[in-house]
Scaffold this active site. Structure first.
Site, PDB file in Angstrom:
ATOM      1  CG  HIS A  63      -2.223  -0.873   1.035  1.00 13.06           C
ATOM      2  ND1 HIS A  63      -2.855  -0.817  -0.161  1.00 13.06           N
ATOM      3  CD2 HIS A  63      -2.530  -2.015   1.704  1.00 13.06           C
ATOM      4  CE1 HIS A  63      -3.967  -1.863   0.271  1.00 13.06           C
ATOM      5  NE2 HIS A  63      -3.648  -2.697   1.138  1.00 13.06           N
ATOM      6  CG  ASP A 111      -2.311   5.066  -3.026  1.00 13.71           C
ATOM      7  OD1 ASP A 111      -1.544   4.213  -3.161  1.00 13.71           O
ATOM      8  OD2 ASP A 111      -3.351   4.730  -2.172  1.00 13.71           O
TER       9      ASP A 111
END
Length: 381
Positions: free
Chosen positions: A133, A164
């Site tokens: 992540h 991200d």
């Protein structure tokens, strides 16, 4: 389908729905006017902490639900690809190849296609097949370690903005648009491998410059822009709120001193930075955030209140520019950036998986939609 007159009007995109950076990149393209169709698996996909209708990352584009375990579902995706300029996918490396919609499959159908791939680690390398992540990606890229106030503090991670969306989505969009220009000039499509680790490392260019030049030792809390300087920091006010203070240049520091009042140590007298910080902490603690906001209003002192989101929506500057808008009953960020000729606007709200299967497939020229729905290959929610 709703037409958005933005600068990408006429560009057609197939989005294989994933989570996080992939949908954000597709949202950006849709915000800017592209005709994007989302391909969900039946009943799933997207941000799971809310109802699909609340997930703003899904705004501005219809959803089609297709069973990709059925060869006819795969064939339907390939028929969409034949008409598309871009395909976006964010699965682990090798997944779309196993499904039959990998780059070779798609480019065989449409040689000018731009095939955009969004992953954390990239399509190859020792970590490419492992889960991760945002925090993991920026950690390995070298961006997490410097974030924080002091060398002995734990690193402070900025939600998932840096990895991200900064190192991931924005680089996917930039790569896709560059490849699209090439495709339109040459007729040659290609694969865009956007890895969050790569993009985040690229964002570190100035930090790498400072470290390589010997003007920063690379440690947390020692960078001029990372908490070391008392004139580039946040300070608590008397009501427990915060002000952002950033007068880096001498002329801005002079404007700051004029408004904050009193004698202060010299800006770049490093031996006095401790004294300067202590004095600024004392002074900012003497008034409320609203009072300090009034003190610095209209100045070049580079001092502004730290606002929670709900107050950022209503800040006069954001209101004047329409930075946040209410659309279909929901407050949300407006499309960015701005354009003088082809201004984009928000169109449809987010929908659940398969909400537009019949309408969207028909609009893209799929002529056996009713049979696909009747056989369960396509699902109309």
């Amino acid at each position: 389908m709703t037409i958005n007159p933005g600068p990408l009007n006429g560009v057609r995109v197939v989005e294989m729905v994933g989570i996080g950076p992939g949908p954000f990149a597709a949202m950006m393209l849709a915000d800017l006017g592209a005709d994007v169709v989302r391909v969900h698996r039946p009943g799933g996909g997207g941000l799971q902490v809310t109802r699909p209708e609340q997930d703003l990352l899904g705004r501005g584009r219809p959803s089609v639900a297709l069973d990709l375990k059925d060869p006819r579902g795969v064939e339907t995706v390939l028929r969409l690809v034949e008409q598309a300029d871009v395909l976006l996918e964010g699965f682990r490396p090798g997944v779309t190849e196993r499904l039959g919609i990998g780059p070779d499959d798609c480019l065989a159908r449409n040689p000018s296609l731009v095939y955009g791939r969004m992953t954390g680690w990239g399509q190859d390398g020792p970590l490419s097949q492992t889960a991760g992540h945002d925090m993991n990606y920026i950690a390995v890229a070298g961006a997490l370690d410097p974030l924080g106030r002091r060398p002995d503090d734990a690193p402070a991670f900025p939600m998932n903005l840096l990895g991200d969306f900064g190192g991931g989505s924005l680089y996917l969009v930039a790569g896709v648009l560059a490849a699209l220009l090439h495709a339109r000039a040459s007729g040659e499509g290609q694969v865009v491998d956007a890895a969050i680790t790569d993009g985040t490392a690229h964002l570190l260019t100035m930090a790498v410059t400072m470290q390589q030049a010997g003007i920063w030792d690379g440690r947390r809390g020692t960078n001029l822009l990372g908490g070391a300087a008392p004139f580039y920091d946040v300070f608590r006010t008397s009501d427990g709120r915060w002000m952002s203070v950033g007068p880096l240049e001498p002329q801005f520091f002079a404007a700051f001193v004029e408004r904050v009042g009193g004698d202060l140590p010299g800006q770049y007298d490093l031996q006095d930075w401790g004294t300067l910080r202590t004095e600024l902490e004392r002074r900012f603690a003497s008034r409320t955030q609203a009072e300090w906001t009034d003190v610095f209003d209209g100045s070049d002192a580079c001092v502004h209140p730290v606002l929670p989101l709900t107050e950022a929506y209503e800040h006069p500057h954001n209101v004047a520019r329409g930075t946040y808008v209410e659309h279909h009953g929901t407050t949300q960020p407006a499309p960015a950036p701005r354009f003088s000729r082809t201004a984009p606007h928000l169109t449809t709200p987010p929908v659940g998986p398969g909400a537009n299967t019949r309408e969207a497939l028909t609009a893209w020229g799929i002529d056996d939609v009713e049979t696909l729905i009747a056989d369960g290959v396509a699902v109309q929610a």
